[in-house]
Design a protein around this motif. Structure first.
Motif, PDB file in Angstrom:
ATOM      1  N   THR A 162      68.124  28.876  84.951  1.00  0.00           N
ATOM      2  CA  THR A 162      66.836  28.556  85.557  1.00  0.00           C
ATOM      3  C   THR A 162      65.887  27.979  84.513  1.00  0.00           C
ATOM      4  O   THR A 162      65.193  26.980  84.758  1.00  0.00           O
ATOM      5  CB  THR A 162      66.213  29.808  86.205  1.00  0.00           C
ATOM      6  N   TYR A 163      65.857  28.593  83.334  1.00  0.00           N
ATOM      7  CA  TYR A 163      64.996  28.080  82.264  1.00  0.00           C
ATOM      8  C   TYR A 163      65.424  26.663  81.869  1.00  0.00           C
ATOM      9  O   TYR A 163      64.580  25.794  81.623  1.00  0.00           O
ATOM     10  CB  TYR A 163      65.038  29.001  81.051  1.00  0.00           C
ATOM     11  N   ASP A 164      66.720  26.407  81.848  1.00  0.00           N
ATOM     12  CA  ASP A 164      67.205  25.068  81.529  1.00  0.00           C
ATOM     13  C   ASP A 164      66.739  24.050  82.569  1.00  0.00           C
ATOM     14  O   ASP A 164      66.417  22.902  82.221  1.00  0.00           O
ATOM     15  CB  ASP A 164      68.736  25.065  81.454  1.00  0.00           C
ATOM     16  N   VAL A 165      66.710  24.449  83.840  1.00  0.00           N
ATOM     17  CA  VAL A 165      66.210  23.556  84.888  1.00  0.00           C
ATOM     18  C   VAL A 165      64.729  23.266  84.674  1.00  0.00           C
ATOM     19  O   VAL A 165      64.273  22.122  84.803  1.00  0.00           O
ATOM     20  CB  VAL A 165      66.457  24.161  86.285  1.00  0.00           C
ATOM     21  N   LEU A 166      63.964  24.299  84.336  1.00  0.00           N
ATOM     22  CA  LEU A 166      62.535  24.099  84.074  1.00  0.00           C
ATOM     23  C   LEU A 166      62.338  23.133  82.913  1.00  0.00           C
ATOM     24  O   LEU A 166      61.508  22.212  82.978  1.00  0.00           O
ATOM     25  CB  LEU A 166      61.868  25.438  83.760  1.00  0.00           C
ATOM     26  N   SER A 167      63.099  23.326  81.848  1.00  0.00           N
ATOM     27  CA  SER A 167      62.974  22.461  80.689  1.00  0.00           C
ATOM     28  C   SER A 167      63.371  21.023  81.019  1.00  0.00           C
ATOM     29  O   SER A 167      62.695  20.069  80.623  1.00  0.00           O
ATOM     30  CB  SER A 167      63.844  23.001  79.545  1.00  0.00           C
ATOM     31  N   ALA A 168      64.459  20.861  81.771  1.00  0.00           N
ATOM     32  CA  ALA A 168      64.912  19.522  82.154  1.00  0.00           C
ATOM     33  C   ALA A 168      63.898  18.834  83.063  1.00  0.00           C
ATOM     34  O   ALA A 168      63.712  17.612  82.985  1.00  0.00           O
ATOM     35  CB  ALA A 168      66.274  19.613  82.846  1.00  0.00           C
ATOM     36  N   THR A 169      63.257  19.610  83.934  1.00  0.00           N
ATOM     37  CA  THR A 169      62.246  19.039  84.829  1.00  0.00           C
ATOM     38  C   THR A 169      61.052  18.532  84.030  1.00  0.00           C
ATOM     39  O   THR A 169      60.541  17.426  84.275  1.00  0.00           O
ATOM     40  CB  THR A 169      61.802  20.085  85.866  1.00  0.00           C
ATOM     41  N   VAL A 170      60.600  19.331  83.065  1.00  0.00           N
ATOM     42  CA  VAL A 170      59.507  18.892  82.198  1.00  0.00           C
ATOM     43  C   VAL A 170      59.903  17.610  81.465  1.00  0.00           C
ATOM     44  O   VAL A 170      59.142  16.634  81.427  1.00  0.00           O
ATOM     45  CB  VAL A 170      59.134  19.997  81.198  1.00  0.00           C
ATOM     46  N   ASP A 171      61.095  17.594  80.904  1.00  0.00           N
ATOM     47  CA  ASP A 171      61.546  16.418  80.156  1.00  0.00           C
ATOM     48  C   ASP A 171      61.605  15.175  81.044  1.00  0.00           C
ATOM     49  O   ASP A 171      61.262  14.069  80.603  1.00  0.00           O
ATOM     50  CB  ASP A 171      62.934  16.673  79.553  1.00  0.00           C
ATOM     51  N   HIS A 172      62.055  15.358  82.293  1.00  0.00           N
ATOM     52  CA  HIS A 172      62.189  14.227  83.214  1.00  0.00           C
ATOM     53  C   HIS A 172      60.857  13.498  83.385  1.00  0.00           C
ATOM     54  O   HIS A 172      60.821  12.259  83.389  1.00  0.00           O
ATOM     55  CB  HIS A 172      62.693  14.731  84.570  1.00  0.00           C
ATOM     56  N   PHE A 173      59.787  14.256  83.503  1.00  0.00           N
ATOM     57  CA  PHE A 173      58.489  13.634  83.717  1.00  0.00           C
ATOM     58  C   PHE A 173      57.796  13.247  82.410  1.00  0.00           C
ATOM     59  O   PHE A 173      57.128  12.216  82.334  1.00  0.00           O
ATOM     60  CB  PHE A 173      57.599  14.569  84.544  1.00  0.00           C
TER      61      PHE A 173
END
Length: 214
Positions: free
Chosen positions: A125-136
């Motif tokens: 879940t934390y990896d998804v949060l980090s990837a989402t931040v990076d995407h934007f």
């Protein structure tokens, strides 16, 4: 969603491009106790083959996250859901055709992704949060990273549920005046580029692009 062959989108690359370009999505569940439950959230496309350019699979796998309380309301992971991704859309005035008869209509692109979510553990879940931040953030001159507030981010991540959604069904539709003569469709695209208050340049580009693609 009504599926008409002329508006159907099946190309895997176009489907993924739509999801990547419009990541703010609607998650819909039907639960035994609450009936329909609807949430709004960002989603990412997740599939190593897709990111590597392999277009043999028309499927679409999404990553997302939402508040844990909302995940419980959705009973996330216990049944199938639908994620709706809305692309560019806009009103088409009959006056723009410059010929009759025509009535008002709405041009749009949309993607429905069906599947049963896989609920992720805290680390993923934390990896998804980090990837989402990076995407934007990657679009900004000086991208901000979640690691800058890592302790705080891990603390609030405990109240978040991440999920992976492998699609069991994907329905994509692009209603972009394909049923009109090219001259008329391009005239409508021109109107969408300049006619206030209904100008939608992104929709105009989509209408032009679809005329160029086989």
């Amino acid at each position: 969603m009504l599926e008409q062959e002329i508006f159907r989108v099946t190309d895997p690359g176009r489907i993924r491009d739509l999801a990547r370009a419009h990541p703010w999505a609607t998650l819909i569940s039907h639960t035994p106790d609450r009936g329909l439950v609807v949430s709004h959230l960002p989603v990412l496309v997740d599939d190593p083959r897709q990111d590597a350019g392999d277009t043999r699979d028309a499927g679409c796998t999404l990553l997302g996250h939402l508040a844990r309380t909302d995940a419980r309301k959705h009973e996330l992971g216990s049944h199938e859901v639908v994620v709706v991704i809305q692309g560019p859309h806009g009103y088409i005035s009959p006056s723009w055709y410059e010929e009759t008869p025509h009535v008002p209509t709405w041009n749009f692109t949309v993607l429905h992704v069906h599947g049963r979510p896989e609920v992720l553990d805290p680390t993923d879940t934390y990896d998804v949060l980090s990837a989402t931040v990076d995407h934007f953030e990657d679009r900004l001159p000086e991208p901000w990273r979640l690691a800058r507030v890592e302790s705080y981010a891990h603390r609030i991540a405990a109240a978040v549920t991440g999920f992976r959604l492998p699609a069991t069904k994907v329905t994509a539709k692009a209603k972009l005046s394909q049923d009109e003569r090219e001259e008329i469709a391009l005239r409508l695209a021109g109107a969408l580029e300049s006619r206030r208050p209904y100008a939608v340049p992104e929709l105009a580009r989509a209408m032009r692009d679809i005329r160029r693609k086989p």
